[in-house]
Design a protein around this motif. Structure first.
Motif, PDB file in Angstrom:
ATOM      1  N   ILE A  62       0.843  -1.200   0.000  1.00 24.18           N
ATOM      2  CA  ILE A  62       0.000   0.000   0.000  1.00 24.18           C
ATOM      3  C   ILE A  62       0.879   1.251   0.000  1.00 24.18           C
ATOM      4  CG2 ILE A  62      -1.690   1.341   1.325  1.00 24.18           C
ATOM      5  CD1 ILE A  62      -2.907  -1.359   2.207  1.00 24.18           C
ATOM      6  N   ARG A  63       1.935   1.247   0.804  1.00 18.36           N
ATOM      7  CA  ARG A  63       2.842   2.408   0.825  1.00 18.36           C
ATOM      8  C   ARG A  63       3.415   2.682  -0.562  1.00 18.36           C
ATOM      9  NH1 ARG A  63       7.505   2.040   3.971  1.00 18.36           N
ATOM     10  NH2 ARG A  63       7.341  -0.203   3.972  1.00 18.36           N
ATOM     11  N   LYS A  64       3.761   1.626  -1.272  1.00 12.58           N
ATOM     12  CA  LYS A  64       4.322   1.786  -2.616  1.00 12.58           C
ATOM     13  C   LYS A  64       3.287   2.401  -3.564  1.00 12.58           C
ATOM     14  CE  LYS A  64       5.689  -1.679  -5.601  1.00 12.58           C
ATOM     15  NZ  LYS A  64       6.487  -2.869  -5.966  1.00 12.58           N
ATOM     16  N   GLU A  65       2.079   1.938  -3.527  1.00 11.09           N
ATOM     17  CA  GLU A  65       1.044   2.485  -4.408  1.00 11.09           C
ATOM     18  C   GLU A  65       0.701   3.921  -4.027  1.00 11.09           C
ATOM     19  OE1 GLU A  65      -0.454   2.426  -7.746  1.00 11.09           O
ATOM     20  OE2 GLU A  65       0.119   0.444  -7.092  1.00 11.09           O
ATOM     21  N   VAL A  66       0.676   4.206  -2.739  1.00 16.30           N
ATOM     22  CA  VAL A  66       0.437   5.567  -2.258  1.00 16.30           C
ATOM     23  C   VAL A  66       1.552   6.494  -2.736  1.00 16.30           C
ATOM     24  CG1 VAL A  66       0.463   6.976  -0.149  1.00 16.30           C
ATOM     25  CG2 VAL A  66      -1.023   4.967  -0.293  1.00 16.30           C
ATOM     26  N   ALA A  67       2.783   5.995  -2.729  1.00 19.40           N
ATOM     27  CA  ALA A  67       3.915   6.805  -3.196  1.00 19.40           C
ATOM     28  C   ALA A  67       3.751   7.169  -4.669  1.00 19.40           C
ATOM     29  CB  ALA A  67       5.219   6.051  -2.964  1.00 19.40           C
ATOM     30  N   TYR A  68       3.241   6.246  -5.462  1.00 22.86           N
ATOM     31  CA  TYR A  68       2.944   6.575  -6.859  1.00 22.86           C
ATOM     32  C   TYR A  68       1.904   7.688  -6.931  1.00 22.86           C
ATOM     33  CZ  TYR A  68       5.477   2.811  -9.217  1.00 22.86           C
ATOM     34  OH  TYR A  68       6.455   1.996  -9.728  1.00 22.86           O
ATOM     35  N   ALA A  69       0.842   7.562  -6.148  1.00 27.21           N
ATOM     36  CA  ALA A  69      -0.233   8.557  -6.180  1.00 27.21           C
ATOM     37  C   ALA A  69       0.295   9.939  -5.795  1.00 27.21           C
ATOM     38  CB  ALA A  69      -1.376   8.139  -5.254  1.00 27.21           C
ATOM     39  N   LEU A  70       1.021  10.018  -4.689  1.00 25.48           N
ATOM     40  CA  LEU A  70       1.535  11.314  -4.233  1.00 25.48           C
ATOM     41  C   LEU A  70       2.563  11.883  -5.207  1.00 25.48           C
ATOM     42  CD1 LEU A  70       1.854  10.556  -0.411  1.00 25.48           C
ATOM     43  CD2 LEU A  70       0.166  12.050  -1.527  1.00 25.48           C
ATOM     44  N   GLY A  71       3.422  11.037  -5.715  1.00 20.86           N
ATOM     45  CA  GLY A  71       4.409  11.495  -6.693  1.00 20.86           C
ATOM     46  C   GLY A  71       3.757  12.017  -7.963  1.00 20.86           C
ATOM     47  N   ASN A  72       2.710  11.322  -8.413  1.00 25.36           N
ATOM     48  CA  ASN A  72       2.003  11.758  -9.623  1.00 25.36           C
ATOM     49  C   ASN A  72       1.343  13.124  -9.445  1.00 25.36           C
ATOM     50  OD1 ASN A  72       2.713   9.510 -11.112  1.00 25.36           O
ATOM     51  ND2 ASN A  72       0.802   8.420 -10.725  1.00 25.36           N
ATOM     52  N   LEU A  73       1.004  13.459  -8.221  1.00 30.31           N
ATOM     53  CA  LEU A  73       0.401  14.771  -7.964  1.00 30.31           C
ATOM     54  C   LEU A  73       1.392  15.912  -8.181  1.00 30.31           C
ATOM     55  CD1 LEU A  73      -1.652  14.140  -4.696  1.00 30.31           C
ATOM     56  CD2 LEU A  73      -2.529  14.368  -7.029  1.00 30.31           C
ATOM     57  N   CYS A  74       2.675  15.590  -8.177  1.00 31.88           N
ATOM     58  CA  CYS A  74       3.719  16.620  -8.212  1.00 31.88           C
ATOM     59  C   CYS A  74       4.321  16.869  -9.582  1.00 31.88           C
ATOM     60  CB  CYS A  74       4.847  16.227  -7.256  1.00 31.88           C
ATOM     61  SG  CYS A  74       4.310  16.105  -5.542  1.00 31.88           S
ATOM     62  N   VAL A  75       3.949  16.090 -10.577  1.00 32.92           N
ATOM     63  CA  VAL A  75       4.597  16.227 -11.884  1.00 32.92           C
ATOM     64  C   VAL A  75       3.591  16.290 -13.027  1.00 32.92           C
ATOM     65  CG1 VAL A  75       6.753  15.106 -11.205  1.00 32.92           C
ATOM     66  CG2 VAL A  75       4.896  13.730 -12.134  1.00 32.92           C
ATOM     67  N   VAL A  76       4.029  16.977 -14.071  1.00 31.76           N
ATOM     68  CA  VAL A  76       3.310  17.023 -15.338  1.00 31.76           C
ATOM     69  C   VAL A  76       4.304  16.536 -16.376  1.00 31.76           C
ATOM     70  CG1 VAL A  76       2.163  18.508 -17.023  1.00 31.76           C
ATOM     71  CG2 VAL A  76       1.956  18.999 -14.579  1.00 31.76           C
ATOM     72  N   PRO A  77       3.927  15.530 -17.175  1.00 36.06           N
ATOM     73  CA  PRO A  77       4.882  15.018 -18.164  1.00 36.06           C
ATOM     74  C   PRO A  77       5.417  16.127 -19.062  1.00 36.06           C
ATOM     75  CG  PRO A  77       2.936  13.624 -18.067  1.00 36.06           C
ATOM     76  CD  PRO A  77       2.655  14.842 -17.222  1.00 36.06           C
ATOM     77  N   ALA A  78       6.698  16.045 -19.338  1.00 34.98           N
ATOM     78  CA  ALA A  78       7.351  17.023 -20.211  1.00 34.98           C
ATOM     79  C   ALA A  78       7.069  16.677 -21.660  1.00 34.98           C
ATOM     80  CB  ALA A  78       8.851  17.027 -19.957  1.00 34.98           C
ATOM     81  N   GLU A  79       7.207  17.658 -22.504  1.00 31.92           N
ATOM     82  CA  GLU A  79       7.120  17.416 -23.935  1.00 31.92           C
ATOM     83  C   GLU A  79       8.319  16.561 -24.336  1.00 31.92           C
ATOM     84  OE1 GLU A  79       4.615  18.534 -25.939  1.00 31.92           O
ATOM     85  OE2 GLU A  79       3.661  19.299 -24.126  1.00 31.92           O
ATOM     86  N   GLY A  80       8.096  15.598 -25.189  1.00 36.68           N
ATOM     87  CA  GLY A  80       9.185  14.740 -25.619  1.00 36.68           C
ATOM     88  C   GLY A  80       9.603  13.794 -24.514  1.00 36.68           C
ATOM     89  N   SER A  81      10.889  13.570 -24.394  1.00 37.58           N
ATOM     90  CA  SER A  81      11.378  12.615 -23.407  1.00 37.58           C
ATOM     91  C   SER A  81      12.162  13.295 -22.284  1.00 37.58           C
ATOM     92  CB  SER A  81      12.255  11.566 -24.096  1.00 37.58           C
ATOM     93  OG  SER A  81      13.370  12.195 -24.698  1.00 37.58           O
ATOM     94  N   GLY A  82      11.935  14.576 -22.080  1.00 44.37           N
ATOM     95  CA  GLY A  82      12.649  15.312 -21.037  1.00 44.37           C
ATOM     96  C   GLY A  82      12.135  14.993 -19.658  1.00 44.37           C
ATOM     97  N   GLN A  83      12.748  15.647 -18.666  1.00 42.76           N
ATOM     98  CA  GLN A  83      12.328  15.469 -17.285  1.00 42.76           C
ATOM     99  C   GLN A  83      10.928  16.038 -17.100  1.00 42.76           C
ATOM    100  OE1 GLN A  83      15.397  17.575 -15.132  1.00 42.76           O
ATOM    101  NE2 GLN A  83      16.440  15.660 -14.660  1.00 42.76           N
ATOM    102  N   PRO A  84      10.140  15.424 -16.218  1.00 43.59           N
ATOM    103  CA  PRO A  84       8.803  15.966 -15.976  1.00 43.59           C
ATOM    104  C   PRO A  84       8.871  17.353 -15.338  1.00 43.59           C
ATOM    105  CG  PRO A  84       9.278  14.169 -14.462  1.00 43.59           C
ATOM    106  CD  PRO A  84      10.429  14.256 -15.410  1.00 43.59           C
ATOM    107  N   ASN A  85       7.872  18.154 -15.646  1.00 48.22           N
ATOM    108  CA  ASN A  85       7.766  19.476 -15.027  1.00 48.22           C
ATOM    109  C   ASN A  85       7.114  19.319 -13.663  1.00 48.22           C
ATOM    110  OD1 ASN A  85       8.762  20.961 -17.314  1.00 48.22           O
ATOM    111  ND2 ASN A  85       6.847  20.459 -18.313  1.00 48.22           N
ATOM    112  N   LEU A  86       7.509  20.173 -12.751  1.00 49.93           N
ATOM    113  CA  LEU A  86       7.003  20.097 -11.382  1.00 49.93           C
ATOM    114  C   LEU A  86       5.759  20.947 -11.176  1.00 49.93           C
ATOM    115  CD1 LEU A  86      10.352  20.530  -9.478  1.00 49.93           C
ATOM    116  CD2 LEU A  86       8.984  18.479  -9.558  1.00 49.93           C
ATOM    117  N   ILE A  87       4.923  20.494 -10.280  1.00 48.27           N
ATOM    118  CA  ILE A  87       3.876  21.337  -9.718  1.00 48.27           C
ATOM    119  C   ILE A  87       4.406  21.677  -8.328  1.00 48.27           C
ATOM    120  CG2 ILE A  87       1.456  21.547  -9.054  1.00 48.27           C
ATOM    121  CD1 ILE A  87       0.818  19.355 -11.093  1.00 48.27           C
TER     122      ILE A  87
END
Length: 179
Positions: A62-87
């Motif tokens: 559960i901690r691992k899946e929660v970490a995905y959820a929280l991490g996903n809240l902090c990023v917006v995929p970058a254009e192309g293959s660059g690093q994700p943009n932060l929120i």
């Protein structure tokens, strides 16, 4: 529809049954991987407080899946293959609420996927927080020690990722004077 689903998943997070908590975290993780409006909807809900609690108290899966959820809240995929943009607003608020130690715990885990997830979050923190605060926080939480366990790890990807983070944010000679 989306608000109803979010409410339903929040109720499942509160369930005493492990299966429902894991499924709810998975659904929220997938929603959080979507659009910025989806991320903001979850971020502004009560679910975040409970996700933060689960990150430090729930069973490993559960901690691992929660970490995905929280991490996903902090990023917006970058254009192309660059690093994700932060929120940045989401990232700083989650760190202020104490999530960093949960991610460092994942870095220390023997699970390769969880360790990679933890390292990715540490990279977000060190890259994203203004005024060099990210590396300071990671060091304060013993994150360097957690990353250094990969210095001679058999998994080349994790070894390279961790070594690059230490070299980039703390210098290639970090810790050499202690030898």
């Amino acid at each position: 529809m989306c608000c109803s689903l979010l409410l339903f998943e929040f109720e499942r997070l509160l369930s005493a049954m492990k299966f429902w908590r894991l499924e709810a975290a998975w659904v929220l993780s997938n929603i959080a991987a979507g659009s910025v409006s989806h991320k903001r909807l979850i971020y502004s809900s009560e679910a975040v407080l409970f996700l933060l609690q689960l990150l430090s108290t729930a069973s490993f899966d559960i901690r691992k899946e929660v970490a995905y959820a929280l991490g996903n809240l902090c990023v917006v995929p970058a254009e192309g293959s660059g690093q994700p943009n932060l929120i940045l607003e989401h990232l700083t608020a989650l760190i202020d609420r104490g999530c960093l130690s949960g991610y460092i715990s994942l870095v220390r885990s023997p699970d390769i996927e969880a360790a990679r997830l933890g390292l990715q979050f540490l990279e977000l923190v060190m890259r994203g927080l203004p005024n060099g605060e990210g590396p300071k926080l990671v060091e304060k939480e013993d994150g360097i020690d957690a990353m250094e366990r990969f210095q001679f790890h058999e998994n080349e990807d994790l070894r390279n990722m961790a070594n690059k983070l230490v070299d980039t944010y703390f210098g290639e000679d970090y810790g050499l004077d202690e030898m």
